[in-house]
Enzyme design. Structure first.
Site, PDB file in Angstrom:
ATOM      1  N   ARG A  80     -18.442   2.765 -58.041  1.00  0.00           N
ATOM      2  CA  ARG A  80     -18.096   3.426 -56.770  1.00  0.00           C
ATOM      3  C   ARG A  80     -16.585   3.633 -56.657  1.00  0.00           C
ATOM      4  O   ARG A  80     -16.125   4.656 -56.167  1.00  0.00           O
ATOM      5  CB  ARG A  80     -18.645   2.626 -55.595  1.00  0.00           C
ATOM      6  N   LYS A 183     -14.599   5.176 -50.466  1.00  0.00           N
ATOM      7  CA  LYS A 183     -14.142   3.962 -49.765  1.00  0.00           C
ATOM      8  C   LYS A 183     -12.622   3.991 -49.681  1.00  0.00           C
ATOM      9  O   LYS A 183     -11.919   3.274 -50.403  1.00  0.00           O
ATOM     10  CB  LYS A 183     -14.669   2.713 -50.475  1.00  0.00           C
ATOM     11  N   GLU A 224     -23.992   6.060 -39.898  1.00  0.00           N
ATOM     12  CA  GLU A 224     -23.831   4.659 -40.288  1.00  0.00           C
ATOM     13  C   GLU A 224     -23.037   3.921 -39.221  1.00  0.00           C
ATOM     14  O   GLU A 224     -22.558   4.507 -38.259  1.00  0.00           O
ATOM     15  CB  GLU A 224     -23.170   4.534 -41.658  1.00  0.00           C
TER      16      GLU A 224
HETATM   17  N1  PLP Z   1     -20.523   1.630 -44.865  1.00  0.00           N
HETATM   18  C1  PLP Z   1     -19.234   1.327 -44.663  1.00  0.00           C
HETATM   19  C2  PLP Z   1     -18.417   2.229 -43.829  1.00  0.00           C
HETATM   20  C3  PLP Z   1     -18.696   0.157 -45.238  1.00  0.00           C
HETATM   21  O1  PLP Z   1     -17.422  -0.166 -45.037  1.00  0.00           O
HETATM   22  C4  PLP Z   1     -19.527  -0.676 -46.008  1.00  0.00           C
HETATM   23  C5  PLP Z   1     -18.985  -1.860 -46.667  1.00  0.00           C
HETATM   24  O2  PLP Z   1     -18.688  -1.888 -47.821  1.00  0.00           O
HETATM   25  C6  PLP Z   1     -20.857  -0.305 -46.185  1.00  0.00           C
HETATM   26  C7  PLP Z   1     -21.317   0.846 -45.598  1.00  0.00           C
HETATM   27  C8  PLP Z   1     -21.776  -1.145 -47.014  1.00  0.00           C
HETATM   28  O3  PLP Z   1     -21.543  -0.973 -48.378  1.00  0.00           O
HETATM   29  P1  PLP Z   1     -21.886  -2.111 -49.414  1.00  0.00           P
HETATM   30  O4  PLP Z   1     -23.311  -2.431 -49.213  1.00  0.00           O
HETATM   31  O5  PLP Z   1     -21.644  -1.480 -50.738  1.00  0.00           O
HETATM   32  O6  PLP Z   1     -20.984  -3.226 -49.121  1.00  0.00           O
HETATM   33  C1  COI Z   2     -17.642  -4.618 -46.984  1.00  0.00           C
HETATM   34  O1  COI Z   2     -18.756  -4.873 -46.539  1.00  0.00           O
HETATM   35  O2  COI Z   2     -17.253  -5.032 -48.088  1.00  0.00           O
HETATM   36  C2  COI Z   2     -16.717  -3.788 -46.248  1.00  0.00           C
HETATM   37  O3  COI Z   2     -15.898  -3.197 -46.869  1.00  0.00           O
HETATM   38  C3  COI Z   2     -16.845  -3.723 -44.787  1.00  0.00           C
HETATM   39  C4  COI Z   2     -15.576  -3.979 -44.023  1.00  0.00           C
HETATM   40  C5  COI Z   2     -15.090  -5.378 -44.106  1.00  0.00           C
HETATM   41  C6  COI Z   2     -14.517  -2.967 -44.265  1.00  0.00           C
END
Ligand code: PLP
Ligand code: COI
Length: 344
Positions: A80, A183, A224
């Site tokens: 990612r 991200k 989201e």
């Molecule tokens: N959406 C956003 C905006 C986030 O910051 C996060 C955190 O990482 C997620 C979704 C969830 O992603 P992941 O499951 O890869 O941590």
């Molecule tokens: C995560 O779940 O790792 C995120 O990035 C969410 C937040 C702390 C920015």
């Protein structure tokens, strides 16, 4: 090292002993460096400071009952990050470098990995920034990739307990064809004000945990949560999570799609979640590395509060998904191939 109250940790920063760093210069990545310094020294014209050439990741290390330490799907975070790099024109840290730095930083900070069943975990924060100086709007030629770690407790209040959320109708976190899928820090900058307003919109009895965003093009579908993806369990037992070009492709969400289908025998779909069709859902949740699974008690929209399963109780399917996901992460339940990297 001062004594840590593992059971009462919040999702906050606390100093650990080491971080790891790697610099990209002259078209190549250098050697991994270990540092105890919490500060970084960068040029005032660095592109991360002016033009948002910044990306981050989030993943966790788990201390498991068999005494081993496991990291959940780090190759997916590497992939990612590389995708984000292509999205905002940064040098891509190779997967092998990413994994080596993950293992190294976890090993070096072993003392900060919370005990099993303390409710806390070690959060890893990979960060990539453009450090080269530019004044024109152009990508940097130099980058710093680093990973720091910090022990954390639950992101949303109570951890695995229901939280209320609110749709902030006057704000989008991302544009339809913008950077929402990457991200990058800018998406989070856009969410800071709505997050504060969401907190202010609540009452002492119903304090909203975060804002939920609608799709920026039509404002009719759930996108989201500010810091997590969204899913719902329909009354006929389907797992549905929004499909959108402007949300973060959550690794937890894809893991849950797999678990729902392969382990719970549910139909698991990425599709449209219309805000005026919330009645189809028996349960709902927010999911992510930080959020793990946080059951969504209800959503406030246009002054009305829609309750899913219950405002205070966790629904049975959400609980099954949580047990399976965290069981895999802590090594209690067999993981699908390639999901777990042991740090030895
Ligand atoms: N959406 C956003 C905006 C986030 O910051 C996060 C955190 O990482 C997620 C979704 C969830 O992603 P992941 O499951 O890869 O941590
Ligand atoms: C995560 O779940 O790792 C995120 O990035 C969410 C937040 C702390 C920015």
């Amino acid at each position: 090292m001062k004594k840590i109250d593992w059971e009462n940790l919040s999702f906050g920063y606390q100093k650990t002993d080491y971080n790891v760093r790697c610099y990209y210069r002259d078209g190549k990545w250098g050697e991994i460096e270990v540092s105890s310094d919490e500060n970084i020294n960068i040029h005032m014209a660095a592109t991360c400071l002016h033009y948002g050439q910044e990306a981050f990741e989030g993943l966790k290390a788990y201390r498991c009952p068999d005494g081993k330490v496991r990291v959940f799907r780090p190759e997916e975070n590497a992939a990612r990050l590389q995708r984000t790099c292509r999205g905002i024109v940064m040098a891509e840290p190779p997967t092998e470098l990413f994994i080596e730095m993950v293992k190294k930083v976890v090993r070096l900070n072993e003392a900060y990995i919370p005990p099993y069943e303390s409710g806390a975990t070690l959060y890893l924060r990979p960060l990539l920034i453009g450090t080269g100086a530019q004044v024109g709007v152009r990508p940097a030629t130099e980058y710093l990739f680093m990973i720091f770690v910090t022990p954390v407790g639950p992101y949303f209040k109570g951890g695995f307990s229901t939280n209320p959320y609110v749709i902030m109708r006057d704000y989008d976190r991302a544009a339809p064809l913008g950077t929402g899928t990457y991200k990058v820090g800018g998406n989070y900058a856009a969410s800071l004000l709505p997050h504060e307003l969401a907190a202010e919109a609540g009452t002492p009895e119903r304090k909203f945990a975060d804002a939920i965003y609608l799709d920026p093009k039509t404002h009719t579908k759930i996108e989201e949560v500010g810091a997590a993806n969204f899913f719902g369990i329909t009354k006929d037992n389907k797992f549905i999570t929004p499909a959108s070009e402007s949300i973060l492709p959550s690794i937890t969400k894809y893991s849950l799609l797999h678990i729902a289908k392969e382990r719970l025998g549910m139909e698991a779909i990425e599709g449209d979640v219309y805000i005026d069709q919330l009645d189809q859902f028996a349960e709902a949740g927010a999911c992510g590395t930080a959020a793990v699974i946080t059951p969504v008690g209800g959503i406030q929209h246009k002054g009305k509060f829609h309750v899913f399963y219950s405002e205070t109780e966790v629904g049975p399917v959400t609980r099954k998904l949580y047990n399976e996901l965290t069981g895999i992460q802590f090594g209690d339940v067999e993981a699908p191939e390639g999901w777990i990297v042991k740090v030895e």
